[in-house]
Design a protein around this motif. Structure first.
Motif, mmCIF file in Angstrom:
data_model
loop_
_atom_site.group_PDB
_atom_site.id
_atom_site.type_symbol
_atom_site.label_atom_id
_atom_site.label_comp_id
_atom_site.label_asym_id
_atom_site.label_seq_id
_atom_site.Cartn_x
_atom_site.Cartn_y
_atom_site.Cartn_z
ATOM 1 N N ALA A 538 92.819 64.982 -77.463
ATOM 2 C CA ALA A 538 93.046 63.732 -78.183
ATOM 3 C C ALA A 538 93.736 63.995 -79.509
ATOM 4 N N TRP A 539 94.726 63.143 -79.839
ATOM 5 C CA TRP A 539 95.506 63.327 -81.057
ATOM 6 C C TRP A 539 95.716 61.987 -81.753
ATOM 7 N N GLY A 540 96.599 61.969 -82.745
ATOM 8 C CA GLY A 540 96.766 60.801 -83.590
ATOM 9 C C GLY A 540 97.135 59.547 -82.828
ATOM 10 N N ARG A 541 96.714 58.420 -83.354
ATOM 11 C CA ARG A 541 96.974 57.086 -82.797
ATOM 12 C C ARG A 541 96.449 56.967 -81.365
ATOM 13 N N ASN A 542 95.307 57.625 -81.134
ATOM 14 C CA ASN A 542 94.648 57.533 -79.829
ATOM 15 C C ASN A 542 95.541 58.037 -78.703
ATOM 16 N N SER A 543 96.349 59.024 -78.978
ATOM 17 C CA SER A 543 97.218 59.596 -77.956
ATOM 18 C C SER A 543 96.529 60.761 -77.278
ATOM 19 N N ARG A 544 97.084 61.178 -76.132
ATOM 20 C CA ARG A 544 96.521 62.287 -75.365
ATOM 21 C C ARG A 544 97.629 63.280 -75.022
ATOM 22 N N ALA A 545 97.295 64.565 -75.089
ATOM 23 C CA ALA A 545 98.241 65.626 -74.744
ATOM 24 C C ALA A 545 97.670 66.459 -73.599
ATOM 25 N N THR A 643 92.893 50.398 -77.624
ATOM 26 C CA THR A 643 91.532 50.071 -78.035
ATOM 27 C C THR A 643 90.821 51.335 -78.494
ATOM 28 N N ARG A 644 89.639 51.145 -79.063
ATOM 29 C CA ARG A 644 88.877 52.321 -79.473
ATOM 30 C C ARG A 644 88.446 53.160 -78.278
ATOM 31 N N GLU A 645 88.421 52.539 -77.106
ATOM 32 C CA GLU A 645 88.132 53.316 -75.891
ATOM 33 C C GLU A 645 89.326 54.161 -75.468
ATOM 34 N N LYS A 668 113.792 69.620 -75.696
ATOM 35 C CA LYS A 668 114.432 69.146 -76.920
ATOM 36 C C LYS A 668 114.154 67.653 -77.118
ATOM 37 N N VAL A 669 114.153 66.882 -76.028
ATOM 38 C CA VAL A 669 113.719 65.485 -76.068
ATOM 39 C C VAL A 669 112.513 65.370 -75.144
ATOM 40 N N ARG A 670 111.527 64.536 -75.533
ATOM 41 C CA ARG A 670 110.257 64.577 -74.808
ATOM 42 C C ARG A 670 109.299 63.504 -75.315
ATOM 43 N N VAL A 671 108.211 63.349 -74.576
ATOM 44 C CA VAL A 671 106.987 62.706 -75.037
ATOM 45 C C VAL A 671 105.873 63.699 -74.774
ATOM 46 N N VAL A 672 105.068 63.986 -75.789
ATOM 47 C CA VAL A 672 103.952 64.914 -75.636
ATOM 48 C C VAL A 672 102.623 64.235 -75.926
ATOM 49 N N ALA A 673 102.635 63.211 -76.780
ATOM 50 C CA ALA A 673 101.429 62.467 -77.135
ATOM 51 C C ALA A 673 101.495 61.125 -76.403
ATOM 52 N N PHE A 674 100.771 61.021 -75.297
ATOM 53 C CA PHE A 674 100.892 59.872 -74.404
ATOM 54 C C PHE A 674 99.842 58.808 -74.707
ATOM 55 N N PRO A 675 100.209 57.532 -74.592
ATOM 56 C CA PRO A 675 99.179 56.502 -74.515
ATOM 57 C C PRO A 675 98.512 56.564 -73.141
ATOM 58 N N VAL A 676 97.353 55.937 -73.031
ATOM 59 C CA VAL A 676 96.601 55.927 -71.776
ATOM 60 C C VAL A 676 96.566 54.499 -71.237
ATOM 61 N N VAL A 677 96.841 54.361 -69.948
ATOM 62 C CA VAL A 677 96.888 53.042 -69.301
ATOM 63 C C VAL A 677 95.954 53.027 -68.099
ATOM 64 N N ARG A 678 95.636 51.810 -67.645
ATOM 65 C CA ARG A 678 94.790 51.668 -66.450
ATOM 66 C C ARG A 678 95.635 51.350 -65.237
#
Length: 678
Positions: A538-545, A643-645, A668-678
């Motif tokens: 878990a990382w900033g802004r509720n992101s996941r790596a 959400t906080r969850e 070089k271009v990427r997303v590493v800190a992902f939001p989580v969806v249902r």
């Protein structure tokens, strides 16, 4: 789920503590014998992919910066000219010197020796050294202890001292120790007239680098005046130990981005300041300094940490949002601080941290040929282009995010060369009981004298680490040699298996350094197996790596490169993604990563490996959903609100798609800190 805090788990933290001797050393210092002894430069010989990385650097800018970078090329002050007499030439040498001796490259040795010889040969009778000053040149004034104001900034000399220390480690040149002793005697006499901050605040920020070399010389000579000098330098420099231990500093840095005391939160200053508590501990033996370091490093990575193992520094500390940048200088200086801290303290948490930033943050910020660098990298970097982005130092020309030789400030053009070289030279350390310690892993060969009888041994380390968890050590000896061998079991490893000549030897939990005390024989083969499982942090802004072993994995995006030309900063490259990037990880996958992420072994890690998409030897696939509303805003991809969850509640695509993740360092271009969806 494994959360970020476990990466920097702390014990015995004293909250809000200011060491009693943070500003004043004890009357009778108790110099602490380092936990590990640094091996002479050249003892470790890189092999495999790491050797290729250093060869690329030699053939590129690291070996030829004096030919292509005008600031160093033209009338250089460190060769007696009127050109660069400040930090960039010593910065370059701080990487070029270890590169020359790691590769045993005669041409590069000859090149760097020109600057070393000039510096050693032109020390003033008083002990002062460095480029010819304005007062010397224009007024024919000799710099003595009576007129130290005729000298110039202490800061670039600190870097050159590191250069000379490495040079001495490699060669034993008899000129170096008397040179340093004479200069440090001069410093001790004049710092009360001309304190560390006499000319620039850069020197005040970075005094720990000066004290580090002073204390290194003390270990060679046992001259007590050197400890007096080191304490004086620390008192005149920024109190990083106090700031790290007292917490208010790192909290304030997270809230302020104005010009008030910005040097206190400048990312490269912070990177250099990380070693300050360890340097103080070495001089005093007071373990409360280590508590301050543990507290401060934890706070720094909690409030400003990014998934690739480094803190935001664009140029200031700037929080933990995945859209913040990090300066290349901050990475290589953090690496050096950790390498020195490891040697002094023997603390495994800093070994883990060193590998994480080295194998993730470092390789992505230079081009394959090592001729272009990116001043600021971004964690979620969905495009590379001119612009101001979210940086605290945006620059009017907007060149801080593109790849170029001179893009952004050129301090990183000169300073980036110490990253891989010093990492390679610190793969092994000596132990106080005449043994060897393998504390970070990469392919190499080490030759040293070990045991009470100081017998020679060569150990060849064969591995595809960090992409694979098996490390083999093959021994070459003239006979039986008894000595202790230490191996680090990383904290990410649940349980490691150690075998000797194909037979089980030990099973060990992660998060420790184990010692194997035995008589080793010629052709012994020791194998360390560290199973790598996929985890989610878990990382900033509720992101996941997504992680596996020491590597962080990022969304694989095909790259479209465009060459540009800036009037002031020259040729540069922009990079744009091909294909969508706005994906969220599925909640069910995040909760069960072992079952939901599939690891694919691709091309083997060969001797011509390069950190790029083409050579990525491992990939991970999983299911994900696109988030249509997640779009660029002012050139960056602000994290969707969750959400906080931890889940995104907005609209997502109905269908799931399979996405591919590759090692962050290959992107070089990427997303590493992902939001989580249902």
């Amino acid at each position: 789920m494994r959360f970020r805090s476990t990466l920097f788990a702390l014990t015995s933290i004293i909250v809000g503590f200011t060491p009693a001797n943070a500003h004043h050393s004890p009357v009778t210092p108790v110099f602490k014998v380092p936990a590990y002894r640094e091996l002479p430069l050249g003892t470790v010989k890189p092999r495999g992919w790491l050797l290729h990385q250093l060869q690329i650097m030699r053939d590129g800018s690291s070996g030829h910066l004096d030919e292509v970078h005008n600031k160093i090329k033209n009338d250089n002050g460190w060769l007696g000219g009127k050109g660069d007499g400040w930090e960039e030439t010593p910065y370059w040498l701080d990487g070029a010197v270890p590169l020359a001796y790691l590769l045993d490259d005669a041409a590069l040795k000859q090149k760097v020796l020109r600057y070393i010889n000039w510096t050693l040969d032109h020390q003033r009778p008083s002990g002062y050294f460095g480029p010819i000053t304005q007062a010397e040149r224009e007024k024919n004034i000799a710099i003595t202890v009576n007129n130290p104001q005729a000298g110039e900034d202490w800061w670039p000399k600190m870097v050159m001292l590191k250069v000379l220390q490495q040079y001495y480690s490699a060669t034993g040149d008899s000129r170096v120790l008397p040179f340093m002793k004479k200069y440090f005697q001069y410093q001790l006499q004049v710092l009360k007239k001309c304190p560390i901050g006499q000319w620039t605040e850069w020197a005040t920020s970075r005094g720990a680098d000066n004290a580090l070399v002073v204390q290194w010389l003390y270990q060679q000579t046992k001259d007590p005046s050197l400890l007096e000098l080191a304490a004086l330098i620390q008192r005149q420099s920024y109190p990083w130990t106090t700031w790290l231990g007292n917490r208010n500093w790192v909290i304030d840095a997270a809230t302020q981005q104005d010009d008030h005391q910005w040097m206190h939160r400048h990312g490269v200053n912070v990177a250099m300041g990380l070693k300050d508590p360890a340097v103080n501990y070495q001089r005093t033996g007071d373990r409360r300094y280590l508590d301050s370091l543990q507290t401060g490093f934890h706070d720094l990575m909690t409030l400003h940490g990014l998934p690739m193992g480094i803190f935001s520094a664009d140029e200031d500390l700037h929080g933990n949002a995945p859209t913040q940048g990090t300066e290349l200088c901050a990475i290589v200086e953090s690496m050096f601080s950790l390498e020195e801290t490891i040697g002094i303290t023997g603390d495994i948490r800093y070994m883990d941290a060193l590998e994480r930033m080295t194998f993730n943050a470092l390789p992505t910020q230079t081009t394959d040929d090592y001729n272009n660098k990116q001043y600021f990298q971004i964690a979620n970097q969905v495009q590379v282009k001119k612009g101001v982005f979210n940086f605290s130092l945006p620059f009017e020309r907007g060149m801080n995010n593109v790849y170029g030789l001179r893009s952004g400030y050129t301090c990183c053009t000169s300073n980036m060369h110490q990253g891989w070289t010093k990492f390679a030279s610190h793969l092994w350390y000596g132990t106080p009981d005449h043994g060897l310690a393998a504390l970070t892993y990469s392919p190499n060969e080490v030759t040293a004298k070990v045991g009470k009888q100081q017998q020679a041994v060569t150990i060849t380390e064969e591995t595809a680490y960090p992409f694979d968890g098996q490390v083999s050590f093959i021994f070459q000896t003239a006979g039986t040699v008894e000595f202790p061998l230490q191996l680090r079991i990383p904290s990410w490893c649940h349980e490691a298996v150690i075998t000797l000549n194909g037979q089980p030897l030990r099973r060990e939990k992660g998060g420790q350094v184990v010692t194997l005390q035995r008589a080793w024989k010629d052709k012994d083969q020791l194998v360390l197996q560290m199973p790598m499982e996929v985890t989610v942090s878990a990382w900033g802004r509720n992101s996941r790596a997504v992680e596996r072993g020491p590597l962080v994995y990022a969304l694989k995006l095909n790259e479209r490169w465009e060459k540009g030309q800036d009037e002031h900063e020259g040729e540069y490259f922009s990079i744009f993604p091909e294909g969508p990037w706005n994906y969220g990880l599925l909640e069910k996958a995040v909760k069960a990563p072992v079952q939901s992420f599939t690891v694919h072994q691709g091309k083997p890690v060969t001797n011509d490996f390069v950190w790029n998409l083409e050579h990525a030897p491992v990939s991970i696939t999983t299911s994900a959903k696109r988030i249509p509303a997640w779009q660029l805003v002012d050139d960056v991809a602000p994290q969707p609100v969750t959400t906080r969850e931890g889940t995104y509640k907005g609209q997502t695509a109905a269908e799931e798609e399979t996405i591919t993740l590759v090692p962050y360092g290959c992107t070089k271009v990427r997303v590493v800190a992902f939001p989580v969806v249902r």
